[in-house]
Structure formats: structure tokens, C-alpha cells
Motif scaffolding. Structure first.
Motif, mmCIF file in Angstrom:
data_model
loop_
_atom_site.group_PDB
_atom_site.id
_atom_site.type_symbol
_atom_site.label_atom_id
_atom_site.label_comp_id
_atom_site.label_asym_id
_atom_site.label_seq_id
_atom_site.Cartn_x
_atom_site.Cartn_y
_atom_site.Cartn_z
ATOM 1 N N ALA A 8 0.850 -1.195 0.000
ATOM 2 C CA ALA A 8 0.000 0.000 0.000
ATOM 3 C C ALA A 8 0.879 1.234 0.000
ATOM 4 N N ASP A 9 0.480 2.238 -0.785
ATOM 5 C CA ASP A 9 1.267 3.455 -0.921
ATOM 6 C C ASP A 9 0.513 4.694 -0.443
ATOM 7 N N THR A 10 -0.757 4.532 -0.100
ATOM 8 C CA THR A 10 -1.566 5.651 0.373
ATOM 9 C C THR A 10 -2.320 5.241 1.618
ATOM 10 N N GLY A 11 -2.791 6.244 2.353
ATOM 11 C CA GLY A 11 -3.583 5.957 3.535
ATOM 12 C C GLY A 11 -4.870 5.234 3.215
ATOM 13 N N ALA A 12 -5.487 5.576 2.079
ATOM 14 C CA ALA A 12 -6.739 4.919 1.701
ATOM 15 C C ALA A 12 -6.513 3.442 1.423
ATOM 16 N N ASP A 13 -5.430 3.134 0.675
ATOM 17 C CA ASP A 13 -5.112 1.726 0.401
ATOM 18 C C ASP A 13 -4.797 0.982 1.695
ATOM 19 N N ALA A 14 -4.069 1.636 2.587
ATOM 20 C CA ALA A 14 -3.697 1.004 3.851
ATOM 21 C C ALA A 14 -4.931 0.717 4.701
ATOM 22 N N ALA A 15 -5.859 1.664 4.729
ATOM 23 C CA ALA A 15 -7.070 1.471 5.531
ATOM 24 C C ALA A 15 -7.898 0.316 4.977
ATOM 25 N N ARG A 16 -8.008 0.241 3.649
ATOM 26 C CA ARG A 16 -8.775 -0.849 3.058
ATOM 27 C C ARG A 16 -8.102 -2.187 3.329
ATOM 28 N N ALA A 17 -6.783 -2.214 3.193
ATOM 29 C CA ALA A 17 -6.053 -3.455 3.457
ATOM 30 C C ALA A 17 -6.278 -3.915 4.894
ATOM 31 N N ARG A 18 -6.303 -2.981 5.816
ATOM 32 C CA ARG A 18 -6.517 -3.353 7.218
ATOM 33 C C ARG A 18 -7.912 -3.928 7.418
ATOM 34 N N ARG A 19 -8.908 -3.343 6.750
ATOM 35 C CA ARG A 19 -10.261 -3.909 6.844
ATOM 36 C C ARG A 19 -10.291 -5.326 6.284
ATOM 37 N N PHE A 20 -9.479 -5.586 5.273
ATOM 38 C CA PHE A 20 -9.432 -6.920 4.671
ATOM 39 C C PHE A 20 -8.595 -7.910 5.487
ATOM 40 N N GLY A 21 -8.047 -7.431 6.610
ATOM 41 C CA GLY A 21 -7.328 -8.331 7.504
ATOM 42 C C GLY A 21 -5.823 -8.237 7.442
ATOM 43 N N ALA A 22 -5.275 -7.227 6.759
ATOM 44 C CA ALA A 22 -3.826 -7.084 6.688
ATOM 45 C C ALA A 22 -3.253 -6.793 8.072
ATOM 46 N N GLN B 132 6.735 14.219 1.723
ATOM 47 C CA GLN B 132 6.983 12.838 2.139
ATOM 48 C C GLN B 132 6.538 12.616 3.576
ATOM 49 N N ARG B 133 6.837 13.564 4.455
ATOM 50 C CA ARG B 133 6.457 13.405 5.859
ATOM 51 C C ARG B 133 4.940 13.251 5.988
ATOM 52 N N ALA B 134 4.188 14.064 5.267
ATOM 53 C CA ALA B 134 2.723 13.964 5.320
ATOM 54 C C ALA B 134 2.240 12.622 4.803
ATOM 55 N N ASP B 135 2.905 12.105 3.751
ATOM 56 C CA ASP B 135 2.548 10.774 3.233
ATOM 57 C C ASP B 135 2.685 9.719 4.321
ATOM 58 N N PHE B 136 3.793 9.760 5.025
ATOM 59 C CA PHE B 136 4.062 8.723 6.020
ATOM 60 C C PHE B 136 3.176 8.870 7.248
ATOM 61 N N VAL B 137 2.855 10.094 7.623
ATOM 62 C CA VAL B 137 1.916 10.280 8.739
ATOM 63 C C VAL B 137 0.590 9.604 8.415
ATOM 64 N N GLU B 138 0.124 9.784 7.181
ATOM 65 C CA GLU B 138 -1.144 9.173 6.758
ATOM 66 C C GLU B 138 -1.075 7.650 6.853
ATOM 67 N N LEU B 139 0.035 7.073 6.390
ATOM 68 C CA LEU B 139 0.193 5.620 6.435
ATOM 69 C C LEU B 139 0.270 5.113 7.870
ATOM 70 N N PHE B 140 1.061 5.755 8.722
ATOM 71 C CA PHE B 140 1.238 5.288 10.099
ATOM 72 C C PHE B 140 -0.076 5.369 10.878
ATOM 73 N N ARG B 141 -0.865 6.389 10.611
ATOM 74 C CA ARG B 141 -2.164 6.505 11.296
ATOM 75 C C ARG B 141 -3.112 5.400 10.834
ATOM 76 N N ALA B 142 -3.107 5.114 9.540
ATOM 77 C CA ALA B 142 -3.989 4.060 9.032
ATOM 78 C C ALA B 142 -3.606 2.699 9.588
ATOM 79 N N MET B 143 -2.319 2.475 9.806
ATOM 80 C CA MET B 143 -1.822 1.184 10.300
ATOM 81 C C MET B 143 -1.409 1.277 11.773
ATOM 82 N N ASP B 144 -2.067 2.119 12.512
ATOM 83 C CA ASP B 144 -1.726 2.361 13.914
ATOM 84 C C ASP B 144 -1.448 1.050 14.665
ATOM 85 N N GLY B 145 -0.220 0.917 15.176
ATOM 86 C CA GLY B 145 0.159 -0.261 15.953
ATOM 87 C C GLY B 145 0.676 -1.422 15.134
ATOM 88 N N LEU B 146 0.609 -1.317 13.805
ATOM 89 C CA LEU B 146 1.075 -2.406 12.943
ATOM 90 C C LEU B 146 2.325 -1.965 12.179
#
Length: 882
Positions: free
Chosen positions: A546-560, A603-617
Motif C-alpha cells: 500500500a502506498d496511500t492511507g486509503a489503500d492502507a485502511a482498506r487493506a486493514r479492513r481486509f485483515g492485513a 513525504q512526511r505527510a505521506d508517512f503520517v497518513e500511512l502510520f495513522r492508518a496502520m496504527d500499531g502495525l
């Protein structure tokens, strides 16, 4: 070596030797079921024949001995003029390949024995059987184009003023036999063989040869069936369903192969032989109608169906014939089923105490789960229904209409979605069926060729749409003409056919994975139950690319369970491309620092979005790894622009500067050039900027109460010194930025260069994890570009059997897989506890997931949509039988 076995000598566990059909005929015989007597010629005999192009020594004598024993048992001789024994000659490979290989019925008939058959069964029956033999023998054994026989039959019916072959009487059929003989002689240069032994031997050879027929080879590639197995041949005493209204033939399923629902399912056709049902040349009646036609046979059949399902502990597919009120079992096998039926039946059998949950997840697959995630039609609007028929294989398919397989292949190769429309399909249509999004036929039912093959491939299929009047290049239904090139939509669940494009919506299974509550839908309940068990059994974790927060959030819903690959180069596309271009082409430090300063907050904003979507993972971020040509203008295009602008007298100063820079950095093969770790070492500050952005984003998330677990992955490392250099710079930045925030960042590398795999013990000294980039590892290991797999040479390799399947689709275990195994073992030997993952496309391929489980990797990573598939396959790998 024994090449021939009587049915009594085999059992269902001898499929390698006797093929699936022969092993199951033996099993039914030993269960005491009414099976016509016969014998099986083994797959070993087939392999020997195909190798030497002749019968192996001793085979002919064994066949003769078994045939004599069969004649003595039945009391009739093959081809006897007074009371002939007739036999069928059928293929039967280890794995079911419906319709792909050859069958010849009524072997033993000739000009004399047809009269003896008429004396016992009636003239019409005898001549009908003889014309069938000449037709099947001619097409199968002697390669006479089948269309000539079909045209002659159609002409005979036209002359009779009928569309039903049952209306042809004995005289009509006798005349048709004469026509068939002339067709045979014109195309073969010889008379139709009258010697029954010659017919038998030639038919056996034809079945052996059909193993290597184009359609069989294509089907094996599609279904990943090994090419070296060979087929068995079953020689069985004929029983006849075409003796009149008290006879018939049919196919039965112990449960609905479309949905998994319990009940009586199948088709029956009175006064017919088996190929009439499979070919769909006449529409059948539902199996339940047999109860009113022949209740005694119907009741006996239901009892046998229960016996077989109990014995095989699964859905059984059964072929049977009724000969003047006597029921005969011609075949059984564990039945092909749709993906929905597979999950539903597996859960049902657990509830019934027949199997446990481990066995249940063995009986489903990631490929089937993927089919269930395809969209379905949204019928909330107004749509014009053309007709409704038999929903033979579920799914929602939209495409332009084509009427032949070659056209389907042609248009699909151009990227167009097509629906293949046929009166009925035959094995020669396989290529078109594979290419099409869906299949629509005007004849046949749930057990026709189109239905069985489509279900096996997961293709949408509607059969038996008998309102369709198909002509050359078009069909007409209810006054509407639909021509080739028009768009239709077919629903393989309901059997409905719509004019035009019907919109689609997410399936109920996707909605379940998206977080919708488990409904009363039996399918969703079954998927939920089996997925929970797979998750409880698997040791292999599943992450997502996943390269975006939206993709990361969807992946997490799918069990990633984290991100296994964030491709930072994807973050630089679009309006950021110019900033990267300035960075790469910058000649002085001030210009370079200005470009980096502009990129850092983005880049920093990109990574903040990803880390929030995958909080704890965990989130594995791959430092930039583009072939340079993806970010620089094309050398050719730029040179043309400069030349044209110069001729016009325009100012080309900026373009000339850019052209000079691009020429300086131009590479003959960018995929093997300045990319990955090399780019980070050659362009000062690039990796440092990314590491700083990752660290600052993680600290920001942590201080806001979140939990960021970044993992920095250095790409394309081939020597430990490269990684050590990057790591030293990164650690200085991490120490500076992280401070006392509590954030921990680990640094590892992507193993995608063969040298890295072979020096993994050295590289592990500087890496806390490995992630295998199997796309590049395959590309570099084989020495061909993954961008060229559609090329002519690649498909020729598939045709020649050099590849059973593309190594970019399923991991090459022997070559690339060995590199993975070597790197895993040597890496962990040097650094015990080294974390191992995979982030190439193979991370979502079912077969590859099983290999990664065997090697002992910690996780796989794949696209969000394939996360559930990988989860299921990881569970199946854990319970796989050795």
C-alpha cells in the motif's frame, strides 16, 4: 508390468495408475453398484505409447485377454453378426478434464452386426447407434471435420421437416449412415473399418493421442495440471439409453454444484446417449422429472447418490443410463462446483459431522475466494431483460457479443471484454471460453460442456437460452436482433440476459471483508467460518502492499497485519514528478538541497497518513527505487522537441540543458541501471531526506498518542557494503530525530538481486529483516523482463511446456525458489531471529504462499484485494497433508 486392469481389481486410490474415471468405476464396482463390466488401460501404457509412438510390448496381448474375459462374462462377442457386444472407449486422466479428450461409443458395429443389433433392439435404435459410431470414430480417430457430419444430420432433419433428431426413423438413419460412410471415405481415402478389433485398437490409440491435443494442453495450462501424467483408457460394455422412451441418460449431483444447496440436482434426457446431454444438442428435463417418468429407477438412483456422497464424503457428480428400465452407473467423481458451492458445501459437511474444519479449508482455495469477491449486477435501475435461462456458473459478465472462439481470442487480445455466444460449446471452443468474460448458449443445461468447463474455470455462464435464434453474426430473441459487437450482460446466478451494460456492485463477500456484519446469507456465513479457522491455524502473517492511507485502511479492513511494501516512488508521480526531475538533474548542492527541502514535507505527510492508518502495525517503507527513465523525459521525445523548436526559431535553451542532462544519465537498460540503493548512493541527500521524513512522521504520530512501527527497506542491494553505507547515514538521522519519543525504527533490505540471495549470510550482518522482491528476483534470475511476458517467445515457451505457468504469476520453485531458500537459511544462520517476508506479486499467489510457508517465512505481502486470499492459503498451507 501390468497395463490392463479389470474394474474389480482397482479402487479409488489408484488415480495415478487408472485415472480418475477408471479408479472410480472400480470403486463403484467394489461397492456393489450396477456398473457395466469393463477394464482400464493404465496411464503407464499411455506414457509408453506417447514416448515410443506405438503400443508397449505386451499391451495388445493384455487387451485381447481382457476382451475375451469380458465377452465370456457377458455372453456376447465384439461385433458378432447375430448378437454383438459393443463397447465404449473413454479417456480418463487423474484430474478431471471434461470434454478435453476423446470418447468413442458403439465400437464393434459394422454392416453385419448392425442387423444383429436391430434384431434385439429395433431397427431405428441400431441405425442410430451406427451413425453415431461413424460420426464419433470419423471425427475422433480419423480427424474428419465434425461439421460435415453435423451438416448431413441437419440436412436429413430438414428434409424430414423437423428440428428433432428423434423424428428420424430407421430408414432415414440407414440413409444417413450411407451419407456418413461417403463423408468418411472422401476425407480418409478408405472405407469405414469393418473389423471390430481394428476399430477398438484405433480408438484406444486416438484416446492416447488426445492427451497431447491442443485443447487438452491448453486446458492443462489453464488448470495447472502436469503435462506428463498421461490418460488412462476405459473400455466398457455399452448400455443404451437410446432404446426408446423407457430408456435415457442423465447426470446427477448430490448437491447443487452452483450454490451448494442440498437437494436433487441434474438433467435427464429420454431416448438418448450420454453425449447428447453433455453436448447440449437437445434440452434436458430436470432430474426430478425422472420420478414421474420411471419412479423405480429414480428411487434407486437417489439411494445410490446417498451411498456415494457418504462414501466419498463430498459432492458427487454422477453419470447414469437407464436401459429399458434398468439403471446403470457410468461414472462418478467428486464434482466440480462453483466457488460459492465450494464454501457452502464445506461448511455444511462440517455441520453434518462428515469432515472437520481442517478438512473444510483444504476443500476450498484462494482462487475460489477471489471469484467470490468479483462484483455482481446492480439492478436498482431499469434494464432490458432479453431472456432468462439456466444459471450454470455464477458471476456478472458484461461484454461485446462474439460468435466464435477465434474472434473471442482476437478481441480479448486487444483488451476488449467479450461474451461468447454459441448454440452449444465443444472442446475446440476452449481458447475462446478462456478469453471471454462469460459464455451464453442456446442449448444445454447445468451439465452441458459449457456449464461444466465454465464452472471449473470460474467463468460466468448461462445455458439453455432456447429463445435465442442464432444465425450468422447475430441472434434474435423476442423480436430483438443482437449483432456481433453489441453489448450484453449475463448473470450466471439467475440465468438472466440483459441488453446493454448493467452496472455492477460489490459482492456480499467483499462487503463482509469491508466490515459488514455477517448476514443470514449461507455463503457469507460459510466464508466467515472458514476464514476464522484459517486465521487460527496459520503461522504465516499477511501484510499488504500500500502506498496511500486509503489503500492502507482498506487493506486493514481486509485483515492485513501491516504494510509489507510501501513504494515511495509511487508518491512522486503526478504533480511531484517535476520536483524529482529537478533533484535528479541538479548539478550543484544548492539546487539539490532546494529540491530536497521541497520534497521533505510532502513525504512526511505521506508517512503520517500511512502510520495513522496502520496504527500499531508494522509499515515497511522501501526507499525510492525507480528506473530513472520513469522520472526523466524520453531521450527520443526530447531530442525531437529540441530539433523542431530549433527549426522554428524558438528559444530552446532550457530544452537543450535538459537534453544534455538526460543524455548524460541515459541508460541502455534502465531496469538494470541506476536505481534502488545505487540511486541513493549517487544522488546525495535523497535517502537521507526519506529517512528523515519517515522518522519525523513516526515521532509526530507517537506524540499524538498513536503507535508507529516503521521499517526502512533498502532496495536492490547486491553487496553488504552498499547496505552498510546507507545504514550508517540513516542511523545518524534516526538518532537525531527520534530522541526520547520511544519510536523504534528497524532497517533491512529487499532481496531481489541473485547475488544478494547468494551472499545473504554477509548481508544479514547489517540487516534486521529481509523482504524478497520476487518480481525482480524472477526477472534477473531468468534473464528476461517482466514487461515482456506478453511477447511471442514467452507464449511459445508456454506452448512447448518449458513453462507450465508464467514464473511471474506463480513462483519458480526450482530456480528462484531455491534462491529464496538459500537466502533464508544463510540469513538466519548469520542472524538468528532474522525476520523474513516477501513483497512481490507472488505474495498473493496461492501456490507460492504454500512454498513460503514451507520455507519458514514470517509474512507475505500482497495487494489489498488479495489479502483475504493469502490469509486463507496461509491457513491451508498449515493444515496441508504431507
Amino acid at each position: 508390468m501390468t497395463y490392463v486392469y479389470a474394474f474389480e481389481e482397482g479402487n479409488k486410490d489408484l488415480k495415478d495408475l487408472l485415472g480418475g474415471k477408471g479408479a472410480n468405476l472400480a470403486e463403484m464396482t467394489n461397492l456393489g453398484l450396477p456398473v457395466p463390466p469393463g477394464f482400464t488401460i493404465t496411464t503407464e501404457a499411455c506414457r509408453a505409447y506417447l514416448h515410443d509412438k506405438r503400443f508397449p510390448d505386451g499391451l495388445a496381448d493384455e487387451i485381447e485377454a481382457r476382451l475375451i474375459a469380458l465377452e465370456e462374462r457377458i455372453g456376447r462377442r465384439l461385433g458378432d453378426a447375430a448378437d454383438p457386444l459393443l463397447v465404449s472407449v473413454r479417456s480418463g486422466a487423474k484430474f478431471s478434464m471434461p470434454g478435453m479428450m476423446e470418447t468413442v461409443l458403439n465400437v464393434g458395429l459394422n454392416d453385419e452386426s448392425v442387423e444383429g443389433l436391430a434384431a434385439h433392439g429395433g431397427a431405428r435404435f441400431a441405425w442410430d447407434s451406427y451413425r453415431r459410431l461413424i460420426q464419433m470414430f470419423g471425427a475422433t480417430v480419423c480427424e474428419v471435420p465434425a461439421g460435415y457430419f453435423g451438416d448431413a444430420l441437419d440436412k436429413a432433419k430438414h428434409q424430414k421437416g423437423t428440428r428433432n433428431d428423434l423424428d428420424l426413423d430407421a430408414d432415414d438413419l440407414r440413409a444417413l449412415v450411407g451419407v456418413y460412410k461417403k463423408i468418411f471415405e472422401e476425407h480418409t481415402g478408405r472405407r469405414f473399418p469393418q473389423d471390430p478389433r481394428e476399430q477398438l485398437n484405433l480408438a484406444i490409440r486416438a484416446v492416447f493421442d488426445s492427451w497431447n491435443a491442443d485443447r487438452a494442453a491448453l486446458y492443462r495450462r489453464q488448470e495447472r495440471i502436469p503435462a506428463d501424467l498421461g490418460t488412462a483408457v476405459n473400455v466398457v460394455a455399452m448400455v443404451f439409453g437410446n432404446l426408446g422412451p423407457d430408456s435415457g441418460t442423465g447426470v446427477a449431483f448430490t448437491r447443487d454444484p452452483g450454490t451448494g444447496a442440498q437437494g436433487v440436482y441434474g438433467d435427464y434426457l429420454a431416448n438418448a446417449q450420454g453425449e447428447d446431454v453433455v453436448a447440449g444438442i437437445r434440452n434436458t428435463v430436470p432430474l426430478q422429472d425422472l420420478e414421474s417418468i420411471d419412479k423405480a429407477s429414480y428411487d434407486q438412483l437417489l439411494g445410490i447418490m446417498a451411498t456415494l456422497e457418504d462414501h466419498y464424503r463430498d459432492l458427487c457428480d454422477i453419470e447414469f443410463t437407464i436401459e429399458r428400465g434398468k439403471l446403470w452407473m457410468l461414472q462418478t467423481r467428486v464434482g466440480k462446483r462453483t466457488a460459492a458451492a465450494a464454501f457452502t458445501i464445506a461448511a455444511q459437511l462440517v455441520d453434518e459431522g462428515v469432515i472437520d474444519l481442517d478438512e473444510a479449508i483444504r476443500r476450498v482455495s484462494g482462487a475460489q475466494l477471489g471469484q467470490l469477491m468479483f462484483p455482481r449486477f446492480d439492478l436498482s435501475g431499469t434494464h432490458r431483460e432479453l431472456t432468462r435461462a439456466v444459471g450454470a456458473s455464477p458471476g456478472a459478465a458484461v461484454g461485446t457479443v462474439v460468435f466464435d472462439a477465434a474472434r473471442a481470442i482476437e478481441l480479448a487480445g486487444q483488451g476488449e471484454s467479450v461474451i461468447l455466444v454459441r448454440r452449444e460449446t465443444n472442446p475446440d471452443d476452449l481458447g475462446g471460453m478462456i478469453a471471454a468474460q462469460g459464455i451464453l448458449t442456446s442449448r444445454g443445461g447445468k451439465t452441458s460442456h459449457a456449464a461444466v468447463v465454465a464452472r471449473g474455470m470460474g467463468k460466468t455462464c448461462v445455458c439453455g437460452a432456447d429463445e435465442l435464434e442464432i444465425e450468422r453474426g447475430a441472434f434474435t430473441v423476442r423480436g430483438t436482433r443482437v449483432a456481433e459487437g453489441d453489448t450484453i450482460s449475463i448473470d450466471g446466478t439467475t440465468g438472466r440476459v440483459y441488453l446493454g451494460e448493467v452496472p455492477v456492485e460489490p459482492s456480499s463477500v467483499v462487503r463482509y471483508f469491508e466490515g459488514a456484519p455477517v448476514s443470514e446469507d449461507p455463503l457469507v456465513r460459510a466464508v466467515d467460518r472458514l476464514m476464522r479457522h484459517a486465521d487460527s491455524r496459520r503461522s504465516l502473517r499477511v501484510r499488504s502492499n500500500a502506498d496511500t492511507g486509503a489503500d492502507a485502511a482498506r487493506a486493514r479492513r481486509f485483515g492485513a497485519e501491516g504494510i509489507g511494501l510501501c513504494r515511495t516512488e509511487h508518491m512522486f508521480l503526478g504533480d511531484r514528478r517535476e520536483l524529482v526531475e529537478k533533484l535528479i538533474l541538479a548539478e550543484g548542492q544548492p539546487a539539490r538541497e532546494a529540491a530536497l527541502a521541497a520534497l521533505l514535507p510532502l513525504q512526511r505527510a505521506d508517512f503520517v497518513e500511512l502510520f495513522r492508518a496502520m496504527d500499531g502495525l508494522p509499515v515497511t517503507v522501501r526507499l525510492i527505487d525507480p528506473p530513472l527513465h520513469e522520472f526523466l523525459p524520453s531521450l527520443t521525445d526530447l531530442a525531437v522537441r529540441v530539433a523542431v523548436a530549433g527549426e522554428r526559431g524558438e528559444d530552446v535553451g532550457r530544452e537543450k540543458e535538459l537534453l544534455t542532462a538526460v543524455q548524460r544519465m541515459h541508460e541502455q537498460n534502465p531496469m538494470l541501471g541506476l536505481r534502488g540503493v545505487r540511486l541513493g548512493l549517487v544522488v546525495p541527500g535523497l535517502f537521507a531526506m526519506q529517512v528523515r521524513a519517515i522518522a519525523e512522521a513516526a515521532v509526530e504520530v507517537a506524540r499524538a498518542g498513536g503507535s508507529a512501527r516503521p521499517e526502512i527497506m533498502v532496495p536492490l542491494v547486491g553487496a553488504v557494503q552498499e547496505l552498510e553505507t546507507v545504514r550508517a547515514e540513516a542511523e545518524k538521522i534516526l538518532t537525531e530525530v527520534i530522541g526520547d519519543s520511544g519510536v523504534r525504527v528497524v532497517i533491512g533490505t529487499m532481496i531481489e538481486v541473485p547475488r544478494a540471495a547468494l551472499t545473504a549470510g554477509q548481508i544479514a550482518e547489517a540487516a534486521e529483516f529481509f523482504s524478497f522482491g520476487t518480481n525482480d528476483l524472477t526477472q534477473m534470475g531468468w534473464g528476461f523482463s517482466r514487461d515482456d511476458v506478453e511477447g511471442a517467445f514467452f507464449w511459445r515457451y508456454l506452448e512447448l511446456g518449458i513453462f507450465g505457468i508464467s514464473p511471474f504469476e506463480s513462483l519458480d520453485r526450482d530456480g528462484v525458489g531455491r534462491l529464496v531458500r538459500i537466502a533464508s537459511e544463510e540469513g538466519r544462520a548469520a542472524r538468528p531471529g532474522l525476520k523474513l517476508g516477501v513483497c512481490g506479486e507472488h505474495g498473493g499467489d496461492p501456490d507460492s504462499v504454500h512454498f513460503f510457508h514451507e520455507v519458514g517465512l514470517d509474512y507475505v505481502s500482497c495487494s489489498p484485494f488479495r489479502v483475504p486470499i493469502a490469509r486463507l492459503e496461509a491457513g491451508r498451507a498449515a493444515v496441508a497433508r504431507t
